[in-house]
Motif scaffolding. Structure first.
Motif, PDB file in Angstrom:
ATOM      1  N   ASP A 177       0.850  -1.187   0.000  1.00 64.16           N
ATOM      2  CA  ASP A 177       0.000   0.000   0.000  1.00 64.16           C
ATOM      3  C   ASP A 177       0.886   1.237   0.000  1.00 64.16           C
ATOM      4  N   ARG A 178       0.323   2.316  -0.492  1.00 61.96           N
ATOM      5  CA  ARG A 178       1.042   3.591  -0.563  1.00 61.96           C
ATOM      6  C   ARG A 178       0.188   4.661   0.119  1.00 61.96           C
ATOM      7  N   GLY A 179       0.826   5.483   0.974  1.00 59.34           N
ATOM      8  CA  GLY A 179       0.118   6.551   1.648  1.00 59.34           C
ATOM      9  C   GLY A 179      -0.290   7.646   0.677  1.00 59.34           C
ATOM     10  N   PRO A 180      -1.027   8.639   1.161  1.00 58.07           N
ATOM     11  CA  PRO A 180      -1.313   8.897   2.577  1.00 58.07           C
ATOM     12  C   PRO A 180      -2.356   7.949   3.148  1.00 58.07           C
ATOM     13  N   PHE A 181      -2.246   7.702   4.471  1.00 59.15           N
ATOM     14  CA  PHE A 181      -3.134   6.814   5.181  1.00 59.15           C
ATOM     15  C   PHE A 181      -4.013   7.616   6.133  1.00 59.15           C
ATOM     16  N   THR A 182      -5.234   7.148   6.316  1.00 58.15           N
ATOM     17  CA  THR A 182      -6.177   7.850   7.180  1.00 58.15           C
ATOM     18  C   THR A 182      -6.119   7.291   8.596  1.00 58.15           C
ATOM     19  N   LEU A 183      -6.543   8.101   9.558  1.00 57.58           N
ATOM     20  CA  LEU A 183      -6.556   7.656  10.942  1.00 57.58           C
ATOM     21  C   LEU A 183      -7.542   6.505  11.127  1.00 57.58           C
ATOM     22  N   ASP A 184      -8.710   6.608  10.528  1.00 58.23           N
ATOM     23  CA  ASP A 184      -9.683   5.525  10.645  1.00 58.23           C
ATOM     24  C   ASP A 184      -9.135   4.229  10.063  1.00 58.23           C
ATOM     25  N   GLY A 185      -8.458   4.331   8.942  1.00 59.88           N
ATOM     26  CA  GLY A 185      -7.873   3.145   8.330  1.00 59.88           C
ATOM     27  C   GLY A 185      -6.808   2.513   9.201  1.00 59.88           C
ATOM     28  N   GLU A 186      -5.974   3.343   9.835  1.00 58.88           N
ATOM     29  CA  GLU A 186      -4.917   2.815  10.700  1.00 58.88           C
ATOM     30  C   GLU A 186      -5.506   2.179  11.963  1.00 58.88           C
ATOM     31  N   ARG A 187      -6.521   2.800  12.516  1.00 59.63           N
ATOM     32  CA  ARG A 187      -7.192   2.203  13.680  1.00 59.63           C
ATOM     33  C   ARG A 187      -7.727   0.819  13.343  1.00 59.63           C
ATOM     34  N   ALA A 188      -8.391   0.716  12.188  1.00 60.03           N
ATOM     35  CA  ALA A 188      -8.979  -0.557  11.780  1.00 60.03           C
ATOM     36  C   ALA A 188      -7.902  -1.618  11.548  1.00 60.03           C
ATOM     37  N   LEU A 189      -6.776  -1.202  10.981  1.00 60.05           N
ATOM     38  CA  LEU A 189      -5.693  -2.142  10.708  1.00 60.05           C
ATOM     39  C   LEU A 189      -5.127  -2.715  12.009  1.00 60.05           C
ATOM     40  N   LEU A 190      -4.931  -1.852  12.997  1.00 63.96           N
ATOM     41  CA  LEU A 190      -4.407  -2.319  14.281  1.00 63.96           C
ATOM     42  C   LEU A 190      -5.362  -3.314  14.939  1.00 63.96           C
ATOM     43  N   ARG A 191      -6.657  -3.011  14.858  1.00 65.43           N
ATOM     44  CA  ARG A 191      -7.640  -3.919  15.461  1.00 65.43           C
ATOM     45  C   ARG A 191      -7.701  -5.248  14.710  1.00 65.43           C
ATOM     46  N   GLU A 192      -7.775  -5.174  13.387  1.00 68.87           N
ATOM     47  CA  GLU A 192      -7.939  -6.385  12.573  1.00 68.87           C
ATOM     48  C   GLU A 192      -6.814  -7.376  12.796  1.00 68.87           C
ATOM     49  N   HIS A 193      -5.587  -6.878  12.914  1.00 69.97           N
ATOM     50  CA  HIS A 193      -4.418  -7.762  13.036  1.00 69.97           C
ATOM     51  C   HIS A 193      -3.949  -7.897  14.481  1.00 69.97           C
ATOM     52  N   ARG A 194      -4.699  -7.344  15.415  1.00 66.24           N
ATOM     53  CA  ARG A 194      -4.400  -7.450  16.853  1.00 66.24           C
ATOM     54  C   ARG A 194      -2.956  -7.009  17.149  1.00 66.24           C
ATOM     55  N   ILE A 195      -2.574  -5.896  16.546  1.00 71.21           N
ATOM     56  CA  ILE A 195      -1.218  -5.373  16.688  1.00 71.21           C
ATOM     57  C   ILE A 195      -0.993  -4.873  18.116  1.00 71.21           C
ATOM     58  N   ASP A 196       0.169  -5.213  18.688  1.00 70.82           N
ATOM     59  CA  ASP A 196       0.484  -4.692  20.025  1.00 70.82           C
ATOM     60  C   ASP A 196       1.802  -3.928  20.082  1.00 70.82           C
ATOM     61  N   VAL A 197       2.477  -3.728  18.929  1.00 70.74           N
ATOM     62  CA  VAL A 197       3.677  -2.889  18.874  1.00 70.74           C
ATOM     63  C   VAL A 197       3.886  -2.435  17.425  1.00 70.74           C
ATOM     64  N   LEU A 198       4.294  -1.192  17.268  1.00 71.61           N
ATOM     65  CA  LEU A 198       4.554  -0.597  15.956  1.00 71.61           C
ATOM     66  C   LEU A 198       6.037  -0.308  15.817  1.00 71.61           C
ATOM     67  N   VAL A 199       6.592  -0.559  14.620  1.00 71.41           N
ATOM     68  CA  VAL A 199       7.978  -0.192  14.306  1.00 71.41           C
ATOM     69  C   VAL A 199       7.965   0.708  13.083  1.00 71.41           C
ATOM     70  N   THR A 200       8.604   1.862  13.183  1.00 73.46           N
ATOM     71  CA  THR A 200       8.633   2.811  12.077  1.00 73.46           C
ATOM     72  C   THR A 200       9.966   3.540  12.045  1.00 73.46           C
ATOM     73  N   LYS A 201      10.303   4.065  10.887  1.00 74.52           N
ATOM     74  CA  LYS A 201      11.412   5.003  10.775  1.00 74.52           C
ATOM     75  C   LYS A 201      10.889   6.418  10.989  1.00 74.52           C
ATOM     76  N   ASP A 202      11.737   7.291  11.507  1.00 75.31           N
ATOM     77  CA  ASP A 202      11.336   8.681  11.720  1.00 75.31           C
ATOM     78  C   ASP A 202      11.395   9.429  10.389  1.00 75.31           C
ATOM     79  N   SER A 203      10.450   9.110   9.512  1.00 74.83           N
ATOM     80  CA  SER A 203      10.427   9.721   8.186  1.00 74.83           C
ATOM     81  C   SER A 203       9.887  11.139   8.217  1.00 74.83           C
ATOM     82  N   GLY A 204       9.037  11.449   9.206  1.00 69.46           N
ATOM     83  CA  GLY A 204       8.409  12.757   9.247  1.00 69.46           C
ATOM     84  C   GLY A 204       7.313  12.878   8.209  1.00 69.46           C
TER      85      GLY A 204
END
Length: 281
Positions: A177-204
């Protein structure tokens, strides 16, 4: 009597800021702009003006190209983690005497409620994970995932623009997938996959920042990989407007009528160069 060559600006691209800068320069009277893209993405978003895709051949190749094309200035608007091309650009600019500017969007800043864990590299990020969670949302791009491959007890949701380069962790689901990403979409993704930790680069930037808000709301820990430092001695600006002001301040010579200017309505794509981020999302 023939007119002198038009001022030529090389934009090392692959980011939204690079595309916006190319668009601004394409409208500048008497300026030729060439955007250089790494070619790591199969269908890159091509900017206005000329486009060059592929590698220059290291510092020597880039320096030779700057001389041959009589480049007036270089703007390094690559991804904040594209350290290799930034270093090559700094060295080539120093060798040729071509002015160089780095355009870097500001990094993200932690807000109240964030549970950030800084890491100096992908390897450091991987080492932190076993103590933070078991279901990882990994958004560090398509390259370097070997750092996480040994974590066979963890689940990884890997999101990138292009298919990631193996090896991947044993338990992985890849989301292209390619951004931009929405807040609602990110919330749903975390719930769907039962995510409990995020890893990201400080891209800004705002295009991929919604995941940080979603993680904060859910109370999740976030491992943030720090960006590498810019090459020493290179002036840096935070946005396109500042880059345009820098270019106008004596780097482009005197403006003149738009004579014999190349057609900028269609990209002039040639092969090969440069650096592109690895598609982190």
């Amino acid at each position: 009597m023939p007119l002198p060559p038009l001022p030529h600006v090389l934009v090392l691209g692959g980011t939204g800021e690079a595309r916006r800068l190319a668009g601004e320069l394409a409208r500048e009277p008497g300026v030729v702009v060439t955007s250089a893209l790494a070619g790591r993405v199969t269908e890159p978003l091509l900017p206005p003006g000329r486009a060059r895709i592929g590698g220059f051949g290291g510092v020597e190749g880039l320096a030779a190209w700057l001389r041959e094309q009589r480049v007036a200035a270089v703007v390094d608007a690559t991804h904040p983690f594209a350290a290799r091309i930034s270093a090559s650009a700094a060295q080539a600019a120093a060798e040729t005497g071509v002015p160089l500017l780095a355009l870097r969007r500001p990094g993200w800043t932690a807000a109240d409620g964030d549970r950030w864990h800084p890491a100096g590299s992908l390897a450091e990020a991987a080492a932190l994970l076993p103590g933070l969670g078991s279901r990882v949302f990994l958004t560090t791009g398509r390259l370097g995932l070997a750092a996480f491959a040994a974590l066979s007890e963890l689940f990884f949701l890997v999101r990138s623009v292009e298919p990631p380069e193996p090896p991947l962790p044993r338990h992985s689901t890849v989301l292209l997938d390619r951004g931009p990403f929405t807040l609602d979409g990110e919330r749903a993704l975390l719930r769907e996959h039962r995510i409990d930790v995020l890893v990201t680069k400080d891209s800004g930037g705002a295009a991929t920042a919604a995941k940080l808000t979603a993680a904060r709301e859910a109370g999740l820990p976030v491992v943030v990989v720090r960006r590498p430092p810019a090459p020493p001695g290179v002036e840096t600006v935070p946005d396109v407007a500042a880059a345009v002001r820098w270019l106008r301040a004596g780097r482009l010579g005197v403006s003149r009528p738009d004579v014999s200017r190349p057609d900028v309505s269609r990209p002039d794509v040639s092969r090969p160069d440069v650096s592109r981020p690895d598609g982190g999302a």
